[in-house]
Enzyme design. Sequence first.
Site, PDB file in Angstrom:
ATOM      1  N   ASP A 123       0.856  -1.189   0.000  1.00 44.80           N
ATOM      2  CA  ASP A 123       0.000   0.000   0.000  1.00 44.80           C
ATOM      3  C   ASP A 123       0.888   1.232   0.000  1.00 44.80           C
ATOM      4  O   ASP A 123       1.991   1.217   0.559  1.00 44.80           O
ATOM      5  CB  ASP A 123      -0.913   0.015   1.231  1.00 44.80           C
ATOM      6  CG  ASP A 123      -2.037  -0.997   1.148  1.00 44.80           C
ATOM      7  OD1 ASP A 123      -2.424  -1.370   0.025  1.00 44.80           O
ATOM      8  OD2 ASP A 123      -2.549  -1.398   2.207  1.00 44.80           O
ATOM      9  N   ASP A 141      -7.092  -1.548  -4.445  1.00 46.42           N
ATOM     10  CA  ASP A 141      -8.113  -1.210  -3.448  1.00 46.42           C
ATOM     11  C   ASP A 141      -9.084  -0.177  -4.002  1.00 46.42           C
ATOM     12  O   ASP A 141     -10.299  -0.268  -3.776  1.00 46.42           O
ATOM     13  CB  ASP A 141      -7.465  -0.649  -2.181  1.00 46.42           C
ATOM     14  CG  ASP A 141      -6.552  -1.634  -1.483  1.00 46.42           C
ATOM     15  OD1 ASP A 141      -6.762  -2.850  -1.627  1.00 46.42           O
ATOM     16  OD2 ASP A 141      -5.628  -1.176  -0.782  1.00 46.42           O
TER      17      ASP A 141
END
Length: 170
Positions: A123, A141
């Site tokens: 991330d 995401d």
Amino acid sequence: MPTSWKDSGLRWYWIVVLVFIADQLSKQWVLSSFELYESVKLLPMFNFTYVRNYGAAFSFLSDAGGWQRWLFTFVAVGFSILLSVWLRQQSTKMWRLNLAYTLVIGGALGNLIDRLQHGFVVDFLDFYWKTSHFPAFNIADSAICIGAGLIILDSFVSGKDVKKSDDIKE
């Protein structure tokens, strides 16, 4: 049900490939350019910050001990197969659902590869306000969230379309 894959939602599968490639290229760039937790401020309220997510969205189950990796792998594969079957069964003209399903599949597969390759998801998109940070996330995401939002939107809009066609028939 469409007779050919060309007449079905599978015609939209190029979006899966686009999301997957964009997600994987961005993560490879982060892995090759950033140290863990390194952060670069891009805009007020937005950084690139490399973090590892061992859980799911918002780091759900990130400290569960490792079994969650296989649960999320199973869920990603299962949903990707299910949504692909649904794409095959619906018309290519159902653009909102086709787009939604392909965004979710592309995102699920992008994060799946991370879990299998690294044991975690990379991330790096970090939004914040003052000292409060939204959990870091990635392109996969984002695609999953946009796809889920489109599915919800379609459930409201499609219901109105059916009601309008019923009113016209009366």
